[in-house]
Design a protein around this motif. Structure first.
Motif, mmCIF file in Angstrom:
data_model
loop_
_atom_site.group_PDB
_atom_site.id
_atom_site.type_symbol
_atom_site.label_atom_id
_atom_site.label_comp_id
_atom_site.label_asym_id
_atom_site.label_seq_id
_atom_site.Cartn_x
_atom_site.Cartn_y
_atom_site.Cartn_z
ATOM 1 N N GLY A 250 0.816 -1.214 0.000
ATOM 2 C CA GLY A 250 0.000 0.000 0.000
ATOM 3 C C GLY A 250 0.844 1.256 0.000
ATOM 4 N N ALA A 251 2.044 1.143 -0.569
ATOM 5 C CA ALA A 251 2.967 2.285 -0.539
ATOM 6 C C ALA A 251 2.620 3.338 -1.571
ATOM 7 C CB ALA A 251 4.401 1.801 -0.764
ATOM 8 N N ILE A 252 1.902 2.946 -2.641
ATOM 9 C CA ILE A 252 1.600 3.891 -3.717
ATOM 10 C C ILE A 252 0.146 4.341 -3.588
ATOM 11 C CG2 ILE A 252 1.550 4.256 -6.205
ATOM 12 C CD1 ILE A 252 3.644 2.087 -6.506
ATOM 13 N N TRP A 253 -0.014 5.599 -3.245
ATOM 14 C CA TRP A 253 -1.335 6.218 -3.160
ATOM 15 C C TRP A 253 -1.625 6.929 -4.473
ATOM 16 C CZ3 TRP A 253 -4.298 6.448 1.544
ATOM 17 C CH2 TRP A 253 -3.646 5.903 2.670
ATOM 18 N N PHE A 254 -2.886 6.956 -4.860
ATOM 19 C CA PHE A 254 -3.274 7.698 -6.059
ATOM 20 C C PHE A 254 -4.520 8.499 -5.717
ATOM 21 C CE2 PHE A 254 -4.930 8.427 -10.319
ATOM 22 C CZ PHE A 254 -3.760 8.801 -10.980
ATOM 23 N N GLY A 255 -4.525 9.750 -6.121
ATOM 24 C CA GLY A 255 -5.645 10.589 -5.728
ATOM 25 C C GLY A 255 -5.955 11.699 -6.693
ATOM 26 N N ASP A 256 -6.920 12.478 -6.286
ATOM 27 C CA ASP A 256 -7.437 13.581 -7.099
ATOM 28 C C ASP A 256 -7.322 14.871 -6.297
ATOM 29 O OD1 ASP A 256 -8.838 15.383 -8.592
ATOM 30 O OD2 ASP A 256 -10.625 14.135 -8.850
ATOM 31 N N GLU A 257 -6.572 15.810 -6.835
ATOM 32 C CA GLU A 257 -6.361 17.077 -6.147
ATOM 33 C C GLU A 257 -7.658 17.876 -6.057
ATOM 34 O OE1 GLU A 257 -3.343 19.327 -8.050
ATOM 35 O OE2 GLU A 257 -3.104 20.728 -6.392
ATOM 36 N N VAL A 258 -8.540 17.748 -7.039
ATOM 37 C CA VAL A 258 -9.793 18.494 -7.036
ATOM 38 C C VAL A 258 -10.715 17.987 -5.931
ATOM 39 C CG1 VAL A 258 -11.859 19.063 -8.360
ATOM 40 C CG2 VAL A 258 -9.620 19.038 -9.487
ATOM 41 N N GLU A 259 -10.843 16.670 -5.819
ATOM 42 C CA GLU A 259 -11.716 16.092 -4.796
ATOM 43 C C GLU A 259 -11.012 15.917 -3.458
ATOM 44 O OE1 GLU A 259 -13.417 12.525 -6.313
ATOM 45 O OE2 GLU A 259 -14.533 13.538 -7.913
ATOM 46 N N ASP A 260 -9.692 16.157 -3.428
ATOM 47 C CA ASP A 260 -8.890 16.062 -2.204
ATOM 48 C C ASP A 260 -9.049 14.691 -1.546
ATOM 49 O OD1 ASP A 260 -7.103 16.807 -0.260
ATOM 50 O OD2 ASP A 260 -8.570 17.881 0.969
ATOM 51 N N ILE A 261 -8.748 13.660 -2.322
ATOM 52 C CA ILE A 261 -8.855 12.299 -1.795
ATOM 53 C C ILE A 261 -7.767 11.436 -2.427
ATOM 54 C CG2 ILE A 261 -10.485 11.527 -3.573
ATOM 55 C CD1 ILE A 261 -11.838 9.859 -1.332
ATOM 56 N N ALA A 262 -7.288 10.468 -1.651
ATOM 57 C CA ALA A 262 -6.280 9.529 -2.148
ATOM 58 C C ALA A 262 -6.599 8.145 -1.589
ATOM 59 C CB ALA A 262 -4.878 9.964 -1.732
ATOM 60 N N ALA A 263 -6.242 7.103 -2.348
ATOM 61 C CA ALA A 263 -6.494 5.723 -1.924
ATOM 62 C C ALA A 263 -5.304 4.863 -2.314
ATOM 63 C CB ALA A 263 -7.772 5.196 -2.572
ATOM 64 N N ASN A 264 -5.198 3.697 -1.654
ATOM 65 C CA ASN A 264 -4.125 2.763 -2.025
ATOM 66 C C ASN A 264 -4.689 1.347 -2.153
ATOM 67 O OD1 ASN A 264 -4.517 1.820 0.558
ATOM 68 N ND2 ASN A 264 -2.553 2.517 1.363
ATOM 69 N N SER A 265 -3.807 0.396 -2.400
ATOM 70 C CA SER A 265 -4.238 -0.978 -2.670
ATOM 71 C C SER A 265 -4.807 -1.673 -1.437
ATOM 72 C CB SER A 265 -3.053 -1.789 -3.203
ATOM 73 O OG SER A 265 -2.016 -1.839 -2.227
ATOM 74 N N GLN A 266 -4.580 -1.108 -0.236
ATOM 75 C CA GLN A 266 -5.086 -1.713 0.997
ATOM 76 C C GLN A 266 -6.499 -1.260 1.332
ATOM 77 O OE1 GLN A 266 -2.822 -4.039 2.379
ATOM 78 N NE2 GLN A 266 -1.943 -3.486 0.396
ATOM 79 N N GLY A 267 -7.095 -0.475 0.441
ATOM 80 C CA GLY A 267 -8.440 0.032 0.686
ATOM 81 C C GLY A 267 -8.469 1.238 1.599
ATOM 82 N N GLN A 268 -7.321 1.777 1.942
ATOM 83 C CA GLN A 268 -7.260 2.959 2.805
ATOM 84 C C GLN A 268 -7.588 4.205 1.982
ATOM 85 O OE1 GLN A 268 -3.129 2.081 4.053
ATOM 86 N NE2 GLN A 268 -3.894 2.155 6.151
#
Length: 313
Positions: A250-268
């Motif tokens: 779960g080291a790689i988070w991917f997100g959206d700056e507009v919606e201000d949210i990020a998620a990873n492979s662990q469901g976090q």
């Protein structure tokens, strides 16, 4: 004699490069010397017309950016990162990747997943996991390096045929139907994130049978440049890029700056702004003014053993 579109571009660009070579080389030289780290225009695709436009400034999250058409004779227009997107498009987002170096154990699952998803030719690593050590007395750590998807991308500036351009959602694309193989972009990229096919790549039957898809970046071909594009086909469906969803830590988070949210492979899931701010996030070689869209979280209180010390006897 009938010319293909790419052959026509190559011929046209040869004259254009010959005429504009001093300017292009000058821009490239300035980037390499670090004399003009800022001020290089970014390109974006106008979601309504599909036309490339030059951003007068890197837009802030959720705010429109004043832009002008890349070609001569076009009027000034506004391009809003949050504007309604066409069906299938992702124009209302500004994508960001955050890599937690405290979680990366160097397993290389991200690289393997990327290679498999895009049929990446042997010898290329669109996300490369490097072993870094900041000084003799500090501990080494693993450092995954994808394309930084810069908001101020030197690769876009030096491309004489607009084969590489920046989308409204922040992704720097590579169109190999336009690429003429001049490799200016490779020389301009300070991150070493671009690769050139010197020979015809080995093809799998599945890749060879596919029609070229700019979002998948295959089938691959000789004489063009390739790189990470943040897996826009997956992101457009609300999924994580191949590298992020394959990371077992779960080291790689991917997100959206507009919606201000990020998620990873662990469901976090976390607020993107808090993830970066509370963990001391930084951007690699930010001092160059490239405005990377990849952030790193320092390897503090890491949850895996350190990489082997190659200097130990």
């Amino acid at each position: 004699m009938k010319l293909s579109r790419r052959a026509l571009l190559q011929t046209t660009a040869a004259f254009a490069v010959a005429a504009g070579a001093p300017e292009a080389v000058s821009k490239l030289a300035k980037w390499l010397k670090g004399h003009t780290p800022r001020g290089v225009p970014a390109l974006a695709a106008d979601g309504s017309t599909g036309r490339l436009v030059v951003l007068d400034a890197v837009p802030e999250a959720g705010r429109p950016a004043v832009a002008r058409a890349a070609g001569a004779g076009h009027s000034t227009a506004a391009v809003a990162p949050g504007a309604p997107a066409a069906p299938g498009a992702v124009a209302t987002h500004r994508f960001v990747m955050v890599i937690d170096l405290a979680r990366c154990d160097g397993c290389g699952a991200c690289t393997e997943a990327c290679n498999a998803f895009h049929f990446v030719p042997p010898g290329q690593e669109w996300i490369k996991v490097c072993r870094l050590k900041d000084s003799e007395n500090t501990a080494p750590y693993w450092f995954p390096r994808p394309c930084m998807q810069c908001d101020n991308p030197p690769c876009v500036t030096v491309c004489p045929v607009s084969a590489t351009y920046k989308r409204e959602d922040g992704i720097v694309m590579q169109d190999n139907d336009r690429c003429i193989g001049c490799r200016f972009c490779i020389a301009a990229c300070p991150y070493g994130a671009r690769y050139f096919n010197w020979v015809e790549p080995l093809h799998s039957p599945e890749e060879r049978s596919a029609t070229y898809n700019i979002e998948m970046q295959y089938p691959h071909r000789k004489g063009v440049v390739e790189k990470c594009v943040f897996c826009p086909s997956l992101v457009g469906e609300g999924e994580l890029p191949a590298c992020a969803r394959a990371c077992p830590m779960g080291a790689i988070w991917f997100g959206d700056e507009v919606e201000d949210i990020a998620a990873n492979s662990q469901g976090q899931r976390m607020k993107l702004s808090e993830l970066i701010r509370q963990n001391g996030g930084y951007r690699y070689l930010e001092e160059l003014g490239t405005e990377p869209r990849v952030y790193y979280l320092p390897p503090r209180r890491r949850v895996y053993p350190a990489p082997p010390d190659e200097t130990a006897t």
